[in-house]
Each structure stands twice: as C-alpha cells, then as structure tokens.
Design a protein around this motif. Structure first.
Motif, PDB file in Angstrom:
ATOM      1  N   GLU A 286       0.857  -1.185   0.000  1.00 46.38           N
ATOM      2  CA  GLU A 286       0.000   0.000   0.000  1.00 46.38           C
ATOM      3  C   GLU A 286       0.888   1.228   0.000  1.00 46.38           C
ATOM      4  N   ASP A 287       0.610   2.132  -0.938  1.00 49.70           N
ATOM      5  CA  ASP A 287       1.378   3.372  -1.053  1.00 49.70           C
ATOM      6  C   ASP A 287       2.873   3.105  -1.156  1.00 49.70           C
TER       7      ASP A 287
ATOM      8  N   LEU B 220       5.951  -7.770   4.508  1.00 45.23           N
ATOM      9  CA  LEU B 220       6.338  -9.171   4.386  1.00 45.23           C
ATOM     10  C   LEU B 220       6.272  -9.807   5.764  1.00 45.23           C
ATOM     11  N   ARG B 221       5.941 -11.094   5.807  1.00 46.88           N
ATOM     12  CA  ARG B 221       5.837 -11.822   7.080  1.00 46.88           C
ATOM     13  C   ARG B 221       6.833 -12.981   7.072  1.00 46.88           C
TER      14      ARG B 221
ATOM     15  N   TYR C  35       7.295  -7.199   8.554  1.00 48.54           N
ATOM     16  CA  TYR C  35       8.271  -6.154   8.281  1.00 48.54           C
ATOM     17  C   TYR C  35       7.791  -5.344   7.095  1.00 48.54           C
ATOM     18  N   GLU C  36       8.080  -4.051   7.126  1.00 50.22           N
ATOM     19  CA  GLU C  36       7.717  -3.171   6.019  1.00 50.22           C
ATOM     20  C   GLU C  36       8.986  -2.679   5.330  1.00 50.22           C
ATOM     21  N   ILE C  37       8.921  -2.618   3.994  1.00 46.32           N
ATOM     22  CA  ILE C  37      10.036  -2.135   3.197  1.00 46.32           C
ATOM     23  C   ILE C  37       9.459  -1.356   2.024  1.00 46.32           C
ATOM     24  N   LEU C  38      10.144  -0.300   1.638  1.00 43.07           N
ATOM     25  CA  LEU C  38       9.702   0.468   0.480  1.00 43.07           C
ATOM     26  C   LEU C  38       9.842  -0.380  -0.776  1.00 43.07           C
ATOM     27  N   LEU C  39       8.856  -0.301  -1.647  1.00 39.36           N
ATOM     28  CA  LEU C  39       8.853  -1.101  -2.868  1.00 39.36           C
ATOM     29  C   LEU C  39      10.128  -0.894  -3.672  1.00 39.36           C
TER      30      LEU C  39
ATOM     31  N   GLN D  81       7.375  -9.247  -8.686  1.00 44.52           N
ATOM     32  CA  GLN D  81       6.612 -10.242  -7.922  1.00 44.52           C
ATOM     33  C   GLN D  81       5.547  -9.572  -7.063  1.00 44.52           C
ATOM     34  N   VAL D  82       5.878  -8.444  -6.444  1.00 44.55           N
ATOM     35  CA  VAL D  82       4.900  -7.711  -5.623  1.00 44.55           C
ATOM     36  C   VAL D  82       3.724  -7.283  -6.480  1.00 44.55           C
ATOM     37  N   ARG D  83       4.002  -6.775  -7.671  1.00 47.40           N
ATOM     38  CA  ARG D  83       2.911  -6.351  -8.562  1.00 47.40           C
ATOM     39  C   ARG D  83       2.018  -7.527  -8.940  1.00 47.40           C
TER      40      ARG D  83
END
Length: 90
Positions: free
Chosen positions: A47-48, A53-54, A61-65, A75-77
């Motif tokens: 999002e944004d 990721l888990r 954990y959050e990481i900028l795309l 892969q995220v897309r």
C-alpha cells in the motif's frame, strides 16, 4: 540436555505436522536492490509503495517497494494483482 533437545525436536515436528501446507506455500526469498540483504518470508500487502512481508514466526516487516530488487518488485505487482483481481501491469 539430550532429553530436552529431543522434546524440542518432537514439538517442532508436531507443530509442522499440524500447520497447514498453505502457510508455507507462499514463502520465498526476498532481496533488496543491492543484493546484500535477503529475507525469507511471504507477501502480506502493498500500500502506497510500502510492502509488508511476514517471516516464518509471524513477525511482519515493512520495506519500500523501490528498495526491493527489480525481480521482487515485479513479484509484488503480480501478488497484489492476484489479491485484487487486477492485471499486474496496472
């Protein structure tokens, strides 16, 4: 000590046997764009331009795309599109 190790091993095996296979199905190795950092986990959301990721123990954990490798950005897309039913190219 050996007995404690055996008990821990048996508990681990038991946990794996009752954990649904689906829980591990989406785990893969994620990599940052430099290739220096790798993370084993599953995609939760994006999002944004922030990817969540888990890991295996459930920690998120959050990481900028744009900090992910190009392969992982693609892969995220794809995963985002699968969750929403959209085309991965949008």
């Amino acid at each position: 000590m050996l007995r404690l190790s055996m008990v821990c091993l048996l508990l681990f095996v038991f946990q794996l046997s009752i954990t649904p296979a689906r829980a591990f199905q989406d785990f893969r190795e994620w990599e940052d764009r430099t290739g220096q950092f790798k993370f084993a986990g599953s995609f939760v959301s994006e999002e944004d331009d922030v990817v969540t990721l888990r890991n295996v123990d459930g920690t998120e954990y959050e990481i900028l795309l744009d900090e992910l490798s190009l392969k992982d950005q693609i892969q995220v897309r794809r995963l985002r599109a699968q969750k929403s039913g959209d085309s991965p190219l949008t």
